[in-house]
Structure formats: C-alpha cells, structure tokens
Design an enzyme around this catalytic site. Structure first.
Site, PDB file in Angstrom:
ATOM      1  N   ASP A 473     -90.017 -20.657  77.818  1.00  0.00           N
ATOM      2  CA  ASP A 473     -90.144 -19.312  78.389  1.00  0.00           C
ATOM      3  C   ASP A 473     -89.393 -19.283  79.730  1.00  0.00           C
ATOM      4  OD1 ASP A 473     -91.821 -16.655  78.151  1.00  0.00           O
ATOM      5  OD2 ASP A 473     -91.845 -17.278  80.260  1.00  0.00           O
ATOM      6  N   ILE A 474     -88.636 -18.178  79.967  1.00  0.00           N
ATOM      7  CA  ILE A 474     -87.915 -18.022  81.234  1.00  0.00           C
ATOM      8  C   ILE A 474     -88.919 -17.661  82.338  1.00  0.00           C
ATOM      9  CG2 ILE A 474     -86.115 -16.737  82.449  1.00  0.00           C
ATOM     10  CD1 ILE A 474     -84.830 -16.194  79.737  1.00  0.00           C
ATOM     11  N   GLU A 516     -88.763 -13.143  76.062  1.00  0.00           N
ATOM     12  CA  GLU A 516     -88.028 -14.253  76.663  1.00  0.00           C
ATOM     13  C   GLU A 516     -88.568 -15.605  76.211  1.00  0.00           C
ATOM     14  OE1 GLU A 516     -91.468 -13.443  79.466  1.00  0.00           O
ATOM     15  OE2 GLU A 516     -90.200 -12.357  78.038  1.00  0.00           O
TER      16      GLU A 516
END
Length: 606
Positions: A473-474, A516
C-alpha cells in the site's frame, strides 16, 4: 479399328474355321466311306473267287478255272486279281497253270499267318485298294478240304488277292467336295449379309457410345450418340444422351457454385475429378470449422490450425504472428520448430507491407530473418480491421520452399474458415482480459484473483507448493490526490505497479487489489526470499521520482507478508493475514515490511 471391322473380321475367321473344319470332316468321312465300299467289294469278290475255286475243286474241273478267274477280273473297278498256293499245295499239286506262287511279302505273310491284309496305295491321279484273303482248310459241312489236300484243319491252303481301282471314287469325292465348298461359300456370304444387316445398328450405336465414353473419360461430356437406325438402338441412344446431358448440367452447376467457397481451384481435364477434389476439400474444411467452433480459446484454435499445417500440408517449421494494426505491435502466438525471426527488434515486413515476403525473390529481403542458410515465406492474412494474421514458414531447400508455395491457396482456405472464429475468440479473450485486468496498471484485478485461486490452489494443496503473499500500500496516498490531483495519484499507482512487476518473476502473480493497494503471490518460494522481494519492492519504490505540474517528489510504501501453508491453510486466510501485517506496518511507522504473526491479529485496522 472400330467394332464393325472387328466384328467382320471375327465372323470371317469363325466362318473360315468352320468351313475348313466341315471340308476336313467331309473329306475324311468321304474317304472312309470310299474305303469301306472298296473293302466290302474286295471282300465279296474274294469270297466269290474262293467259293468258285472250291466248286471247281469239288467238281474236278480245277484245270478249267482260268476262264472263271478272267471273267471275274473283268468286273468293273477290279484292276488285278490273282491266286497263290501255299507250299503244301504246291508240293501236292504243283504251281498251277499261271505259276500261282507268292508274288510279294504281303502274300507270304498271309500264307504264313492266315490273317488277311489290306493296303491303300495313293497316287496323284488315282488310288488302289488291295485285299489279300487267306484260304483256310476246314472240314465243316459238305466242304471237306482234308479230303483233297494233305493238310490239317486251320492250315492256310492259299490266298486270293483283289486289287480295286478307286480313281472313280476319288473323282466323285473331289467333285462332291467342290460342291460342298461352293455351297459353304455361298452360305457364308448369305450369313455375312444377314448378320451385317442384323448387327449393323447395334455395332454402329456401340461405336457411338464408345466415342461418347472415351470423350467423357477425358473430361468432355458434350458428345452425344447420333447413329440410331432401329427402334431399339434409338431408345438406347436417347437414354445415353439424356444421361450425359444431365451429368454435364449437374457438373457445370456444381462447379459454378462450390468454387466460390475455395481459394484454390482444382482445374483438371475431367470435371468429375475436379468436382470430387473440390467436394473433398470442402468436406475437410467443414469438419475443421465444426471442430474449431467448439474450441474454448483462441489458443486451442491455433493449436488446431497448426495440426492441419503439420499433418495435411507437411510443414515442419512455422509460426503464427498476430499483428495489431491499431497499436502497431506484433506477437508470436504459436511456434513450431526453431525461431529465426527477430520481430521484436525489426518488426515484421509482411505486416508492414501487407504483402507476401519470399526470401527467394531477393537476398536478405527481411532484416528480421537471421539465417542465411534457410528460406522463409511470410504470408499476411487480414482477419479484422485491427488485426492481421501472419504465417511464417521456414524451408531448408528450394524444392521444399516451392512445395509450400504451391499449397498456399489450400492453406488460405483454412485461414478463411478460421477467420470468423479467430475474430470471435479474440474478442472473447479481449473482453475476458478487460474484465480481469486493471486498465490503469494492466495488472490483473480481484476478479482474476478469484479465478486463479480456484484453479491454482487446489494444485498447490495437492502437491504442497508454498506461496508467499505480499500486501502493498502507498503511504499517505490520499495526500497525493488532495495536493496534486488524481492524475498524479494515478501516476504514483503506475509507478508502484511497475516496481512490483520488475521485482518479481514470471511465475509470480501481481494483482491490483483495490485503490492504491496491491497483492503479490510468490509461487514456490521460501519465507526468506519472500521477505527479500518485499524489501526490494519497498526500497525501489522509495527511489522513484513522481512528476507533478511544478515539482517532483517521492513516496514510500508499506508491505505486509504472510506465508502459505505455515500461516494459513487457504489462500484467502493468507491474504487476510498479509493485510493484517500491512496494517501493523502502517501503525508502526510506515515505509517498512512486516511479517505476519499472531500479534498482527490484535491490531485494529485504521
């Protein structure tokens, strides 16, 4: 030589043979009859002589027998007559008035054996028949030879020889034979005329039918029977003409209609053979099309088409290329044998020019072909507005190359049959890939993940294949959208997607799990390698520069990891545990990799 001439010659030979046989049989029989008559006459004459001499002996006038013998000798056809005495009679009575002793060997044999003998002497002009009869001593009835001769019963006392002239009989026989020849010849002519009259219509129509059939055997069905001089032959001619007319019309009709279905036209001298070959080809193509319609995927179709090229056309080295005319890309979708084309670097000339590329026409015609010792042939086929299909065939000799070229039309028939199925299956594949692919990152989506887990993890469980699960995950992604806009956010998502793809193997699977968030499935890996890959992704993404409108920046990502089957006995459990580890990484500072433990279950998701 026609049938009429053959029939005449055969009949002539048969009649001549019969004529000769009749003459021979008649001549033999006539001769036998003449001989039989001569023999009977000689035997009767001999018996008269014997009886007369016996009467002279009994009457005691034996010395006066000369007149008797001379009168008999003057009988018609008697050429000579004489009597001989046995030695015992000569000893008793002497040689007689005319020196009655044996004249030749025949007389001597008859006197010695007591058996009569006959001889035929043939000459060119005349013939004679001689019969020599023995005079045997007997005491039966009133005649008792023993009373006159010093002899025993059964002794030969003498012999009588009668020579008959058969010239008249021979002349009569020759005349008779002449008459038979004349009658036979006349009969032969009459029979020839009658047979000719009766057989002529049938022979004539046979010749016409023969001519029609000979033309038909060469492919010309336009000939017709013309000679019909009788009612029966007229009907036969009409039947044959009607049949040939129907056959010609049907062949022309079939030929005009079925040719449109094939690229290759089977032009042969005989239309019947041509139609047969065309129907066989249509049947083969129809069977092929029925099979590919039931194939599930375009890959199955390509395998089926390759089988046809290998088995029916004996191709050994070839490949199929899909050319995307919209995006200007080419992809090898099937390959049989070694590949010699570097289309990734040079592209495909057949696709660019939309013409057949034949290496025998010009040296080094295509830069993508990397062998100087082999020949190649690339044939483009338009499939749809945005796709061409290219077959590239490699040959090791000019003879093999020419053989392939000669079969291109037949191969094209199979391509034409495949075209609708290629379009439909390609479309279905595109739709399916669109349904399971994320349009932004070109990664698979959660729909594909469900299919993959259903198919693949049954095998993983059966063969104990381990998997590593990474949830990525960003960090602070919402801040990117809020600050720079969604376009820059999308760019950040693509950057992390590229990093993930570059960091894993082809056997691994990358999924855009949502927003994301990304999921990576590492096939048949160890826990240690799983953690190394997770760290590689984190570090690489941290270095990627993301461009905004007026500035550039970098971002970080967090990774959660779980391991199958150590952490969970199903894929979905492991995904859940990787997500828990990701949550722990977020809560504990971000930009880190966290391995799932039982502690992760106690964390609350933000």
């Amino acid at each position: 030589m026609n049938a009429k001439q053959k029939t005449t010659i055969i009949l002539t030979i048969v009649f001549i043979a019969l004529f000769i046989a009749i003459i021979l049989i008649f001549s033999v029989n006539l001769r036998e009859v003449g001989l039989k008559n001569a023999e009977d006459k000689a035997r009767v004459t001999g018996k008269i002589v014997k009886d007369g001499l016996t009467a002279h002996m009994v009457s005691g006038i034996m010395d006066n027998r000369e007149f008797f013998l001379q009168s008999i000798e003057k009988t018609e056809n008697i050429k000579d007559l004489w009597v001989v005495r046995a030695q015992s009679v000569i000893d008793q009575y002497g040689r007689g008035f005319n020196n009655e002793i044996a004249r030749d060997d025949i007389d001597r044999r008859v006197l010695q054996t007591g058996q009569e003998e006959s001889v035929i002497v043939d000459h060119l002009a005349s013939s004679t028949f001689r019969l020599t009869m023995p005079y045997i001593a007997t005491d039966e009835g009133e005649l008792n030879c023993l009373s006159c001769y010093n002899a025993n019963i059964g002794d030969t006392l003498g012999a009588v020889t009668v020579v008959l002239d058969m010239g008249e009989s021979k002349t009569i026989g020759i005349e008779t034979i002449k008459k038979v020849i004349i009658v036979s010849f006349v009969s032969f002519l009459l029979i020839q005329i009658i047979v000719h009259f009766l057989l002529k219509p049938y022979v004539d129509i046979f010749e016409d039918i023969k001519t029609v059939m000979q033309s038909a055997s060469k492919g010309d069905y336009s000939k017709r029977v013309m000679q019909t001089s009788s009612k029966e032959t007229k009907e036969l001619g009409e039947w044959v003409n009607s049949l040939m007319q129907k056959l010609q019309a049907v062949l022309e009709n079939i030929e005009s209609k079925i040719d449109i279905f094939l690229t290759k036209k089977y032009k042969k001298p005989d239309p019947l053979e041509e139609v047969n070959d065309t129907v066989n080809q249509l049947s083969d193509i129809y069977k092929y099309r029925m099979i590919i319609e039931k194939d599930e995927s375009i890959e199955d179709l390509y395998e089926r088409l390759a089988t046809v090229l290998k088995e029916k056309f004996q191709l050994k080295n070839f490949k199929f290329v899909e050319a995307d005319t919209t995006n200007k890309t080419t992809t090898v979708v099937f390959s049989e044998g070694k590949t010699y084309c570097n289309i990734k670097e040079y592209g495909c000339r057949a696709d660019k020019t939309n013409t057949i590329v034949d290496s025998t026409q010009f040296t080094n015609l295509c830069k993508a072909f990397e062998s100087k010792d082999l020949l190649h042939l690339c044939i483009p086929y338009p499939i749809s507005n945005d796709m061409d299909f290219i077959i590239s065939v490699i040959s090791d000799s000019k003879q093999e190359h020419d053989r392939v070229v000669a079969q291109l039309e037949s191969i094209e028939d199979y391509i034409n049959a495949s075209r609708p199925e290629i379009v439909s299956k390609k479309l279905l594949k595109t739709l399916h890939e669109s349904a399971i692919t994320d349009p932004l990152t070109k990664m698979y989506n959660r729909k594909f993940l469900e299919e993959y887990i259903t198919k693949s993890f049954a095998q993983a469980k059966r063969f104990n294949i381990p998997y590593g699960f990474l949830m990525i995950d960003i960090d602070y992604f919402k801040m990117i959208n809020d600050t720079y806009g969604h376009d820059v956010g999308d760019e950040a998502i693509k950057r992390v997607a590229n990093v993930i793809v570059e960091s894993i193997r082809e056997s691994d699977l990358a999924i855009r799990f949502g927003g994301e968030e990304f999921l990576v499935l590492l096939y048949n890996t160890t826990e240690e390698d799983m953690m190394k890959i997770a760290e590689k992704i984190r570090v690489r993404f941290e270095t990627k520069v993301i461009e905004a409108v007026a500035e550039s920046f970098t971002k970080t990502c967090s990774v959660g990891a779980s391991y199958y089957p150590n952490d969970g006995d199903t894929a979905w459990k492991c995904i859940k545990y990787a997500d828990m580890a990701l949550y722990e990484a977020k809560e504990s500072g971000r930009n880190k990799v966290v391995r799932y433990t039982k502690k992760s279950e106690n964390q609350n998701k933000y």
